[in-house]
Write an enzyme that holds these catalytic residues in place. Structure first.
Site, short mmCIF file in Angstrom:
data_model
loop_
_atom_site.label_atom_id
_atom_site.label_comp_id
_atom_site.label_asym_id
_atom_site.label_seq_id
_atom_site.Cartn_x
_atom_site.Cartn_y
_atom_site.Cartn_z
N THR A 96 -8.35 7.07 -4.83
CA THR A 96 -7.21 7.96 -5.10
C THR A 96 -6.60 8.39 -3.75
O THR A 96 -7.20 8.17 -2.70
CB THR A 96 -7.64 9.21 -5.92
OG1 THR A 96 -8.57 9.96 -5.16
CG2 THR A 96 -8.23 8.82 -7.26
N LYS A 125 -10.02 8.64 2.80
CA LYS A 125 -10.49 9.29 4.03
C LYS A 125 -10.63 10.81 3.89
O LYS A 125 -11.38 11.42 4.62
CB LYS A 125 -9.51 9.01 5.18
CG LYS A 125 -9.46 7.57 5.61
CD LYS A 125 -8.27 7.30 6.51
CE LYS A 125 -6.99 7.26 5.76
NZ LYS A 125 -6.45 6.03 5.30
N GLY A 154 -8.96 -1.03 7.58
CA GLY A 154 -8.57 -1.81 6.40
C GLY A 154 -9.63 -2.86 6.10
O GLY A 154 -10.78 -2.52 5.81
N GLY A 207 8.77 0.05 5.38
CA GLY A 207 7.68 0.49 4.50
C GLY A 207 6.38 0.74 5.24
O GLY A 207 5.34 0.97 4.64
N GLU A 210 5.55 6.46 5.72
CA GLU A 210 5.89 7.18 4.49
C GLU A 210 7.16 8.02 4.73
O GLU A 210 7.53 8.27 5.88
CB GLU A 210 4.77 8.18 4.14
CG GLU A 210 3.38 7.59 4.13
CD GLU A 210 2.98 7.12 2.75
OE1 GLU A 210 3.47 7.68 1.76
OE2 GLU A 210 2.17 6.18 2.68
N ASP A 221 -4.22 10.84 10.48
CA ASP A 221 -4.90 9.66 9.95
C ASP A 221 -5.90 9.08 10.97
O ASP A 221 -7.07 8.89 10.63
CB ASP A 221 -3.84 8.62 9.52
CG ASP A 221 -4.46 7.30 9.15
OD1 ASP A 221 -4.97 7.19 8.01
OD2 ASP A 221 -4.48 6.37 9.97
N LYS A 225 -10.28 8.85 10.97
CA LYS A 225 -11.09 7.67 11.29
C LYS A 225 -12.06 7.97 12.43
O LYS A 225 -13.18 7.46 12.44
CB LYS A 225 -10.16 6.51 11.63
CG LYS A 225 -9.38 6.06 10.38
CD LYS A 225 -8.19 5.21 10.71
CE LYS A 225 -7.43 4.81 9.45
NZ LYS A 225 -6.12 4.22 9.74
N GLY A 316 -3.46 -2.45 4.22
CA GLY A 316 -3.03 -3.48 3.27
C GLY A 316 -3.96 -3.45 2.06
O GLY A 316 -5.16 -3.24 2.21
N1 LIG Z 1 -3.16 0.91 0.91
C1 LIG Z 1 -3.83 0.74 2.03
O1 LIG Z 1 -3.52 -0.15 2.84
C2 LIG Z 1 -5.03 1.61 2.35
C3 LIG Z 1 -5.84 1.27 3.46
C4 LIG Z 1 -6.97 2.05 3.72
C5 LIG Z 1 -7.25 3.15 2.95
N2 LIG Z 1 -6.42 3.49 1.92
C6 LIG Z 1 -6.74 4.67 1.10
O2 LIG Z 1 -7.16 4.25 -0.19
C7 LIG Z 1 -6.75 5.20 -1.16
C8 LIG Z 1 -5.90 4.50 -2.21
O3 LIG Z 1 -4.77 3.95 -1.55
P1 LIG Z 1 -3.63 3.19 -2.36
O4 LIG Z 1 -2.75 2.59 -1.32
O5 LIG Z 1 -4.25 2.33 -3.40
O6 LIG Z 1 -2.89 4.42 -3.04
P2 LIG Z 1 -1.88 4.38 -4.27
O7 LIG Z 1 -1.26 3.04 -4.38
O8 LIG Z 1 -1.04 5.59 -4.16
O9 LIG Z 1 -2.85 4.54 -5.55
C9 LIG Z 1 -3.50 5.73 -5.85
C10 LIG Z 1 -4.04 5.64 -7.25
O10 LIG Z 1 -4.74 6.84 -7.55
C11 LIG Z 1 -4.28 7.33 -8.81
N3 LIG Z 1 -4.43 8.77 -8.84
C12 LIG Z 1 -3.76 9.71 -8.11
N4 LIG Z 1 -4.20 10.93 -8.43
C13 LIG Z 1 -5.13 10.76 -9.40
C14 LIG Z 1 -5.92 11.65 -10.15
N5 LIG Z 1 -5.85 12.98 -9.98
N6 LIG Z 1 -6.78 11.12 -11.06
C15 LIG Z 1 -6.85 9.78 -11.26
N7 LIG Z 1 -6.14 8.88 -10.57
C16 LIG Z 1 -5.28 9.39 -9.65
C17 LIG Z 1 -2.85 6.88 -8.94
O11 LIG Z 1 -2.48 6.88 -10.31
P3 LIG Z 1 -1.08 6.29 -10.82
O12 LIG Z 1 -1.18 4.79 -10.68
O13 LIG Z 1 -1.02 6.71 -12.25
O14 LIG Z 1 -0.05 6.89 -9.94
C18 LIG Z 1 -2.97 5.47 -8.34
O15 LIG Z 1 -3.41 4.56 -9.31
C19 LIG Z 1 -5.99 6.29 -0.41
O16 LIG Z 1 -6.87 7.37 -0.17
C20 LIG Z 1 -5.58 5.61 0.88
O17 LIG Z 1 -5.44 6.52 1.96
C21 LIG Z 1 -5.33 2.73 1.59
#
Ligand SMILES: NC(=O)c1ccc[n+]([C@@H]2O[C@H](COP(=O)([O-])OP(=O)(O)OC[C@H]3O[C@@H](n4cnc5c(N)ncnc54)[C@H](OP(=O)(O)O)[C@@H]3O)[C@@H](O)[C@H]2O)c1
Length: 341
Positions: A96, A125, A154, A207, A210, A221, A225, A316
């Site tokens: 999440t 994190k 990542g 992109g 944010e 961030d 780490k 990613g």
């Molecule tokens: N993307 C990356 O490259 C990356 C890399 C390293 C670490 N991260 C970390 O990994 C985590 C996920 O990243 P992401 O990119 O996958 O984020 P994301 O695309 O925004 O997905 C977040 C997911 O969590 C769900 N969510 C949010 N609040 C919730 C709640 N209260 N209860 C249940 N589900 C909930 C959202 O639901 P909905 O689909 O319904 O909106 C969505 O499915 C984050 O903490 C991020 O910092 C991401």
């Protein structure tokens, strides 16, 4: 291994994609045949104790916005906590959004998983930055594993390189470029001779940044780490409040040009030695850490092996999901070797 997946965004869907694509190899090479028994997003949950159909879950999410739309297994508005409490599984994968104010909702998901005897793999994190020492203790107390390879680098195996490949040595310092967005901005400023604001606009258009870029540009961030590496690799019981943090908003084009005259450039460096810090720092263009664009790089200084630098993409969906798969395999391996002893 039965898995509950909390959060079905970029990383969560990346994981189901990888599990589908690696199904045969996972079974043949590792004897690993995981079942995702529940997926939860903000719309609710889909639960099937026999294992969800992952192709169907990806399609449902794409077309209906929530896995809770599944006619047979969907539970609209069911909360992650009640899914964790009521569904039998060995592991939860917590993906999440990161929240560094109070760690929620991830923190409660992780604690509830521990209390119900489930191992946790997280890419989030927030809970770790605020409470990693306590969470590691809580995991030990409940005799479960907590893994978080995807939180740093990542898909690049930063934590594993330090913890496993350098086992037996002592890491005395770590320095790194730990955030792709800020590295992109600083690279663009230096190479195209543009201002911070112009480079930030470009990062937002592409992109990389944010709409609210503060987690990146204010250094939060990379500070998260730093906390994770300090605890996991160097056994320092730090949390976010112990890290001195300065972001890149005040880095000027003029300062970059002055640095260039000395054969140097300015990078946002996270460092851990006697103290922990994130700050814009002048480094030589010949330093192995000096990577450009969205790349990340980490140098480990160890007592015997000397300095090693690992370079890779720091984020990613598929990359980070590959780190989750490694963590799942690590837990499987640990559980299997425990059974042998
Ligand atoms: N993307 C990356 O490259 C990356 C890399 C390293 C670490 N991260 C970390 O990994 C985590 C996920 O990243 P992401 O990119 O996958 O984020 P994301 O695309 O925004 O997905 C977040 C997911 O969590 C769900 N969510 C949010 N609040 C919730 C709640 N209260 N209860 C249940 N589900 C909930 C959202 O639901 P909905 O689909 O319904 O909106 C969505 O499915 C984050 O903490 C991020 O910092 C991401």
């Amino acid at each position: 291994m039965r898995i509950i997946l909390i959060g079905y965004g970029v990383v969560g869907q990346g994981l189901t994609n990888i599990l589908l694509r690696r199904r045969l190899e996972n079974l043949k090479d590792y004897g690993f045949n995981p079942k995702i028994v529940a997926i939860v997003d903000r719309g609710g949950a889909a639960i099937n104790p026999k294992g969800l159909n992952l192709e169907k879950m990806l399609t449902l999410k794409k077309h209906n916005g929530t896995v809770a739309a599944d006619r047979e297994f969907g539970h609209a508005q069911m909360s992650p906590l009640s899914v964790i409490e009521s569904t039998e599984a060995e592991v939860i994968v917590e993906a999440t959004p990161t929240n560094v104010k109070n760690g929620e909702p991830g923190l409660s998901h992780i604690k509830t998983a521990f209390k119900t005897g489930k191992h946790v793999v997280t890419t989030n994190k927030g809970p770790l930055a605020l409470a990693l020492p306590a969470l590691m203790e809580l995991a030990d107390y409940n005799k479960v594993y907590l893994r978080f390879s995807g939180t740093v680098g990542g898909g690049t195996p930063v934590l594993e390189l330090a913890k496993k490949c350098l086992a037996g040595d002592k890491i005395v310092a770590i320095r790194g470029i730990l955030n792709g967005t800020t590295n992109y901005i600083l690279t663009e400023m230096a190479e195209k001779r543009i201002t911070f604001q112009q480079a930030l606009d470009s990062a937002q258009k592409l992109g990389y940044a944010e709409t609210d870029p503060s987690m990146d540009v204010d250094g939060i961030d990379p500070a998260c780490k730093v906390v994770i590496m300090a605890n996991w690799i160097m056994n320092k019981k730090l949390t976010l409040k112990d890290v001195k943090v300065k972001g890149i908003r005040d880095v000027t084009l003029q300062a970059l040009e002055e640095a260039a005259k000395r054969g140097n450039t300015i990078k946002l460096i996270g460092s851990i030695d006697d103290s922990a810090e994130v700050a814009p720092t002048e480094i030589s263009k010949h330093d192995p850490l000096c990577v450009s664009g969205v790349l990340n790089a980490v140098t480990f200084v160890s007592e015997f092996a000397g300095e090693e630098t690992l370079i890779g993409r720091g984020a990613g969906g598929m990359e980070t999901a590959s780190a989750v798969l490694r963590d799942l395999l690590d837990i499987k391996y640990n559980l299997a070797s425990k059974m042998l002893t």
